[in-house]
Design a protein around this motif. Structure first.
Motif, PDB file in Angstrom:
ATOM      1  N   TYR A   1       1.074  -1.305  -0.103  1.00 42.75           N
ATOM      2  CA  TYR A   1       0.019   0.032   0.075  1.00 42.75           C
ATOM      3  C   TYR A   1       0.909   1.094   0.075  1.00 42.75           C
ATOM      4  O   TYR A   1       1.799   1.464   0.911  1.00 42.75           O
ATOM      5  CB  TYR A   1      -0.910  -0.050   1.264  1.00 42.75           C
ATOM      6  N   GLU A   2       0.794   1.981  -1.176  1.00 44.76           N
ATOM      7  CA  GLU A   2       1.709   3.319  -1.190  1.00 44.76           C
ATOM      8  C   GLU A   2       0.848   4.455  -1.414  1.00 44.76           C
ATOM      9  O   GLU A   2       0.043   4.456  -2.175  1.00 44.76           O
ATOM     10  CB  GLU A   2       2.719   2.901  -2.358  1.00 44.76           C
ATOM     11  N   GLN A   3       0.994   5.270  -0.649  1.00 41.73           N
ATOM     12  CA  GLN A   3       0.273   6.674  -0.823  1.00 41.73           C
ATOM     13  C   GLN A   3       0.467   7.323  -2.220  1.00 41.73           C
ATOM     14  O   GLN A   3      -0.414   8.263  -2.454  1.00 41.73           O
ATOM     15  CB  GLN A   3       0.171   7.424   0.553  1.00 41.73           C
TER      16      GLN A   3
ATOM     17  N   LEU B   1      -1.652   5.135  -4.406  1.00 43.37           N
ATOM     18  CA  LEU B   1      -2.695   5.917  -4.354  1.00 43.37           C
ATOM     19  C   LEU B   1      -3.597   5.686  -3.337  1.00 43.37           C
ATOM     20  O   LEU B   1      -4.541   6.008  -3.243  1.00 43.37           O
ATOM     21  CB  LEU B   1      -3.268   6.382  -5.648  1.00 43.37           C
ATOM     22  N   VAL B   2      -3.042   4.675  -2.437  1.00 44.49           N
ATOM     23  CA  VAL B   2      -4.026   4.272  -1.112  1.00 44.49           C
ATOM     24  C   VAL B   2      -2.992   4.508   0.152  1.00 44.49           C
ATOM     25  O   VAL B   2      -1.934   4.219   0.348  1.00 44.49           O
ATOM     26  CB  VAL B   2      -4.039   2.692  -1.229  1.00 44.49           C
TER      27      VAL B   2
ATOM     28  N   GLY C   1      -5.112   8.278  -1.344  1.00 43.03           N
ATOM     29  CA  GLY C   1      -3.881   8.765  -1.227  1.00 43.03           C
ATOM     30  C   GLY C   1      -4.565  10.361  -1.138  1.00 43.03           C
ATOM     31  O   GLY C   1      -4.163  11.230  -0.413  1.00 43.03           O
ATOM     32  N   PRO C   2      -5.109  10.889  -2.352  1.00 44.49           N
ATOM     33  CA  PRO C   2      -5.666  12.231  -2.661  1.00 44.49           C
ATOM     34  C   PRO C   2      -6.721  12.586  -1.207  1.00 44.49           C
ATOM     35  O   PRO C   2      -6.811  13.824  -0.959  1.00 44.49           O
ATOM     36  CB  PRO C   2      -6.463  12.148  -3.801  1.00 44.49           C
TER      37      PRO C   2
ATOM     38  N   HIS D   1     -12.930  14.842   4.817  1.00 44.47           N
ATOM     39  CA  HIS D   1     -13.652  13.912   5.782  1.00 44.47           C
ATOM     40  C   HIS D   1     -14.265  13.003   4.941  1.00 44.47           C
ATOM     41  O   HIS D   1     -15.528  13.003   4.887  1.00 44.47           O
ATOM     42  CB  HIS D   1     -14.578  14.713   6.780  1.00 44.47           C
ATOM     43  N   VAL D   2     -13.511  11.831   4.697  1.00 42.00           N
ATOM     44  CA  VAL D   2     -14.119  10.712   4.185  1.00 42.00           C
ATOM     45  C   VAL D   2     -13.686   9.248   5.003  1.00 42.00           C
ATOM     46  O   VAL D   2     -12.490   9.049   5.161  1.00 42.00           O
ATOM     47  CB  VAL D   2     -13.699  10.417   2.666  1.00 42.00           C
ATOM     48  N   ASP D   3     -14.864   8.459   5.355  1.00 43.42           N
ATOM     49  CA  ASP D   3     -14.427   7.226   6.279  1.00 43.42           C
ATOM     50  C   ASP D   3     -13.688   6.624   5.289  1.00 43.42           C
ATOM     51  O   ASP D   3     -13.801   6.279   4.016  1.00 43.42           O
ATOM     52  CB  ASP D   3     -15.865   6.905   6.426  1.00 43.42           C
ATOM     53  N   PRO D   4     -12.947   5.690   5.830  1.00 47.00           N
ATOM     54  CA  PRO D   4     -12.137   4.808   5.257  1.00 47.00           C
ATOM     55  C   PRO D   4     -12.593   3.547   5.262  1.00 47.00           C
ATOM     56  O   PRO D   4     -13.579   3.083   5.577  1.00 47.00           O
ATOM     57  CB  PRO D   4     -10.671   4.679   6.278  1.00 47.00           C
ATOM     58  N   LEU D   5     -11.841   2.439   4.578  1.00 43.83           N
ATOM     59  CA  LEU D   5     -12.020   0.990   4.574  1.00 43.83           C
ATOM     60  C   LEU D   5     -11.155   0.056   5.354  1.00 43.83           C
ATOM     61  O   LEU D   5     -10.081   0.582   5.613  1.00 43.83           O
ATOM     62  CB  LEU D   5     -12.210   0.458   3.244  1.00 43.83           C
TER      63      LEU D   5
END
Length: 260
Positions: free
Chosen positions: A54-56, A124-125, A146-147, A154-158
């Protein structure tokens, strides 16, 4: 042949969605796509482990792309040349014990080696948090786009369930810092604090390998994150320690997976 744009869209979304769902449970989640984690990913995948990086950022490779001060060359000591050989990276001896490789070729072949071995990459994660269960053991990761992280939206993750996590996030040691910040009384390493020391290439290279370990239940540190987690010196554009750290991290993870 006529191209249909909607079919192109469906192909991308359909295939990525299938992969994403398949990788909601993995054996090892590697946070950060730098050289140590790319090496670890190849050896883990070759051994049959289900691994995901996982690479942002958009690109993998960490700081290796630019070599030293944007001169695209890196130095690797003799002990790590066998890993360059494993990845098909060309190099030449500069002085006895000092080997020079093209940094761009090195990153390209590290990425190719890891993905060809079967490691899945989610670029991009961003890593956002860990999942814990009994005794605060790490059992998963929390991710977002990533963005989203970069823009502070404010976006909830998984969430992704994993048996082990490898923190390969470099100087920031992001996973280690998250654990220290969010788990009461958590201790990372013998000192219980984070932060790398100033440059000392000889010691930093050695300790990058020595410090590669399971530093918290379910969490292995690798590369510069290992140095940061043990207050060891940085080492600059000498990458043998990073490669050897990734190899060691893979061996440790495979040993732990046999116990789980």
């Amino acid at each position: 042949m006529e191209l249909d744009e909607v079919i192109i869209t469906r192909a991308i979304f359909d295939e990525y969605s299938k992969t994403f769902l398949d990788y909601t449970e993995v054996d090892v989640a590697l946070i950060g796509g730098g050289p140590a984690n790319l090496v670890a990913a190849k050896y883990l995948a070759e051994a049959g482990a289900k691994v995901a990086i996982y690479e942002q950022k958009l690109s993998l490779g960490g700081g290796m792309w630019a070599g030293g001060m944007m001169f695209p060359r890196i130095v690797v000591q003799k002990e790590a040349c066998r890993i360059l050989d494993d990845f098909g990276i060309r190099y030449k001896e500069y002085q006895p014990g000092y080997y020079v490789a093209n940094s761009v070729e090195s990153v390209g072949k590290l990425i190719a080696g890891a993905t060809s071995a079967g490691a899945e990459v989610f670029n991009l994660v961003s890593f956002e948090d860990v999942m814990i269960r009994e005794n605060d053991k790490v059992t998963g990761i929390v991710i977002n786009w990533g963005p989203v992280t970069a823009q502070r939206l404010h976006v909830d993750p998984l969430m992704i369930r994993t048996k082990l996590v490898i923190d390969g996030t470099g100087h920031d040691a992001v996973v280690c810092n998250t654990i220290l910040r969010k788990i009461p009384n958590a201790k990372i390493g013998n000192l219980g604090k984070l932060g790398e020391k100033p440059m000392w290439s000889e010691v930093g290279e050695r300790l990058a390998v020595d410090a590669t370990k399971e530093i918290y239940p379910g969490l292995i540190v690798a590369g510069m994150a290992a140095n940061a987690a043990t207050c060891s010196p940085r080492m600059g554009p000498v990458f043998g320690g990073m490669l050897l750290s990734g190899e060691k991290a893979a061996k440790l993870a495979l040993e732990k997976l046999k116990e789980l």
